[in-house]
Design an enzyme around this catalytic site. Sequence first.
Site, PDB file in Angstrom:
ATOM      1  N   CYS A 123       1.140  -1.166  -0.046  1.00  0.00           N
ATOM      2  CA  CYS A 123      -0.041   0.049   0.002  1.00  0.00           C
ATOM      3  C   CYS A 123       0.683   1.331  -0.080  1.00  0.00           C
ATOM      4  CB  CYS A 123      -0.940  -0.139   1.086  1.00  0.00           C
ATOM      5  SG  CYS A 123      -1.896   1.497   1.385  1.00  0.00           S
ATOM      6  N   LYS A 171       2.076  -9.423  -0.366  1.00  0.00           N
ATOM      7  CA  LYS A 171       1.437  -8.903  -0.887  1.00  0.00           C
ATOM      8  C   LYS A 171       2.250  -7.421  -1.610  1.00  0.00           C
ATOM      9  CE  LYS A 171      -2.477  -6.520  -4.612  1.00  0.00           C
ATOM     10  NZ  LYS A 171      -2.286  -5.283  -4.110  1.00  0.00           N
ATOM     11  N   ASN A 231       0.370  -8.873 -11.387  1.00  0.00           N
ATOM     12  CA  ASN A 231      -0.523  -7.509 -10.488  1.00  0.00           C
ATOM     13  C   ASN A 231      -0.380  -6.412 -11.300  1.00  0.00           C
ATOM     14  OD1 ASN A 231      -1.503  -5.611  -8.556  1.00  0.00           O
ATOM     15  ND2 ASN A 231      -2.847  -6.118  -9.446  1.00  0.00           N
ATOM     16  N   ASP A 233      -2.624  -3.205 -13.791  1.00  0.00           N
ATOM     17  CA  ASP A 233      -3.438  -3.113 -15.037  1.00  0.00           C
ATOM     18  C   ASP A 233      -4.029  -3.478 -16.354  1.00  0.00           C
ATOM     19  OD1 ASP A 233      -2.176  -0.460 -14.451  1.00  0.00           O
ATOM     20  OD2 ASP A 233      -0.668  -0.188 -16.066  1.00  0.00           O
ATOM     21  N   GLY A 275      -7.886  -5.990 -10.139  1.00  0.00           N
ATOM     22  CA  GLY A 275      -7.737  -4.863  -9.440  1.00  0.00           C
ATOM     23  C   GLY A 275      -9.620  -4.322  -9.988  1.00  0.00           C
ATOM     24  N   ARG A 276      -8.452  -2.937 -10.147  1.00  0.00           N
ATOM     25  CA  ARG A 276     -10.071  -2.093 -11.049  1.00  0.00           C
ATOM     26  C   ARG A 276     -10.701  -2.702 -11.999  1.00  0.00           C
ATOM     27  NH1 ARG A 276      -4.865   2.548 -11.016  1.00  0.00           N
ATOM     28  NH2 ARG A 276      -4.012  -0.121 -11.736  1.00  0.00           N
TER      29      ARG A 276
HETATM   30  C1  LIG Z   1      -8.794   2.145  -4.261  1.00  0.00           C
HETATM   31  C2  LIG Z   1      -7.536   1.848  -4.854  1.00  0.00           C
HETATM   32  C3  LIG Z   1      -7.823   0.469  -3.131  1.00  0.00           C
HETATM   33  C4  LIG Z   1      -7.034  -0.379  -2.654  1.00  0.00           C
HETATM   34  N1  LIG Z   1      -6.657  -0.504  -1.931  1.00  0.00           N
HETATM   35  C5  LIG Z   1      -5.367  -2.283  -0.831  1.00  0.00           C
HETATM   36  C6  LIG Z   1      -5.450  -2.916   0.044  1.00  0.00           C
HETATM   37  O1  LIG Z   1      -6.170  -2.069   0.985  1.00  0.00           O
HETATM   38  N2  LIG Z   1      -4.847  -3.563  -0.694  1.00  0.00           N
HETATM   39  C7  LIG Z   1      -3.679  -3.988  -1.414  1.00  0.00           C
HETATM   40  O2  LIG Z   1      -2.599  -5.153  -1.033  1.00  0.00           O
HETATM   41  N3  LIG Z   1      -3.857  -3.017  -2.553  1.00  0.00           N
HETATM   42  C8  LIG Z   1      -4.814  -2.599  -2.166  1.00  0.00           C
HETATM   43  N4  LIG Z   1      -4.688  -1.734  -3.457  1.00  0.00           N
HETATM   44  C9  LIG Z   1      -3.371  -2.115  -4.795  1.00  0.00           C
HETATM   45  C10 LIG Z   1      -4.333  -3.480  -5.600  1.00  0.00           C
HETATM   46  O3  LIG Z   1      -4.192  -4.694  -4.858  1.00  0.00           O
HETATM   47  C11 LIG Z   1      -3.599  -3.512  -6.855  1.00  0.00           C
HETATM   48  O4  LIG Z   1      -2.087  -3.760  -6.232  1.00  0.00           O
HETATM   49  C12 LIG Z   1      -3.695  -2.303  -7.481  1.00  0.00           C
HETATM   50  O5  LIG Z   1      -5.294  -1.979  -7.735  1.00  0.00           O
HETATM   51  C13 LIG Z   1      -3.158  -2.337  -9.439  1.00  0.00           C
HETATM   52  O6  LIG Z   1      -4.497  -3.598 -10.374  1.00  0.00           O
HETATM   53  P1  LIG Z   1      -5.447  -3.385 -11.060  1.00  0.00           P
HETATM   54  O7  LIG Z   1      -4.382  -2.349 -11.621  1.00  0.00           O
HETATM   55  O8  LIG Z   1      -5.539  -4.771 -11.089  1.00  0.00           O
HETATM   56  O9  LIG Z   1      -5.891  -2.375 -10.242  1.00  0.00           O
HETATM   57  C14 LIG Z   1      -5.605  -0.914  -4.086  1.00  0.00           C
HETATM   58  C15 LIG Z   1      -5.517   0.286  -5.344  1.00  0.00           C
HETATM   59  C16 LIG Z   1      -6.394   0.821  -5.078  1.00  0.00           C
HETATM   60  C17 LIG Z   1      -6.955   1.478  -7.016  1.00  0.00           C
END
Ligand SMILES: Cc1cc2nc3c(=O)[nH]c(=O)nc-3n(C[C@H](O)[C@H](O)[C@H](O)COP(=O)(O)O)c2cc1C
Length: 336
Positions: free
Chosen positions: A102, A145, A206, A208, A230-231
């Site tokens: 984070c 992670k 992980n 994008d 994620g997103r």
């Molecule tokens: C709104 C938001 C909240 C997130 N909360 C966490 C979290 O609680 N724990 C964590 O390890 N990563 C968190 N992340 C990171 C995501 O798990 C992920 O690593 C990151 O968004 C990249 O993946 P993506 O492009 O598929 O979203 C968060 C990301 C976003 C945008």
Amino acid sequence: MTVQVAHLTLDPPVFLAPLAGITDRPFRDLVSRFGAGLVVSEMVASQEMVQAKPGVRERAELGFGEATTSVQLAGREAHWMAEAARQVEASGATLIDINMGCPAKKVTSASGAGASGSALMKDLDHALTLIEAVVDAVDIPVTLKTRLGWDDDMLNAPELARRAEDAGVQMITIHGRTRCQFYKGHADWAAIAAVKDVVTVPVIANGDITDSAKARTAIEASGADGVMVGRGAQGKPWLLAQIAAELFGAPAPEVPTGAALCEVVQGHYEAMLSFYGAELGLRVARKHLGWFMDGVGTGTVLRRQVLTSRDAAEVLAFLPDALADQSNNNTKEEAA
Ligand SMILES: Cc1cc2nc3c(=O)[nH]c(=O)nc-3n(C[C@H](O)[C@H](O)[C@H](O)COP(=O)(O)O)c2cc1C
């Protein structure tokens, strides 16, 4: 292809990322109904969880659905993390994930929650004391992670991963950015290969991954054993199942449109209301409804009606029009 974590077979190797404020129990359930090998809770602050009285937040983070659910812990002190891990295991978790990724200032700065999340990449010795404390505290598997490193001059994910594996961590997910990148630029999937090269436990790529083509490229570039999304799943809870079908031969999901989409979204809406209670549920649901409407291209009038109404029954009644075919919506808006 599956991912084996101790006795757990994670199939398909397409996992839902933890997203604070988003991957609550209703959303995890929705994604896992379409198909996911693993879903991860929102990050749980260890000390706060151990000290706090039971509340809405805690329920949001610790509910378990049908899919294999991992509970993610964050923290900076070994004894709080160990105690939180014990409590999470006692409440029925099958997996615990440790957050060392984070980037938020309130998580990484000494004045905030304090030097947790990705800040731990600046002090691997301390990071290891936390990992060892959690692994020692529980019998269930522990995963990690993290990111590529703190910044471009400190790309130490491989060293962290190797030491974490030695300490008993059973799977490592890498978001292909440094902490200092926050969410800017592009995730560097090829850089994840440096982690894959030095550990034998599964490595998950992980960052994008928003469609099957990107998932395929991420796996090819990194050599990873699976992907975490994620997103990309926001407003598209079927995306993980689509990726699993195209890359790993899982059954293809029926992607709902029109009335079927409305039924899915209304069901999710009701699940959020019952999970959070009507008042909080109404507010929490808005971002999800917004993402679903983004996918359809809902016109501004209907969109505003859905997102500003304070009456759940009214929102439910707006949804068939708001989620219907876009040209239909525009006609209705012009008439309105
Ligand atoms: C709104 C938001 C909240 C997130 N909360 C966490 C979290 O609680 N724990 C964590 O390890 N990563 C968190 N992340 C990171 C995501 O798990 C992920 O690593 C990151 O968004 C990249 O993946 P993506 O492009 O598929 O979203 C968060 C990301 C976003 C945008």
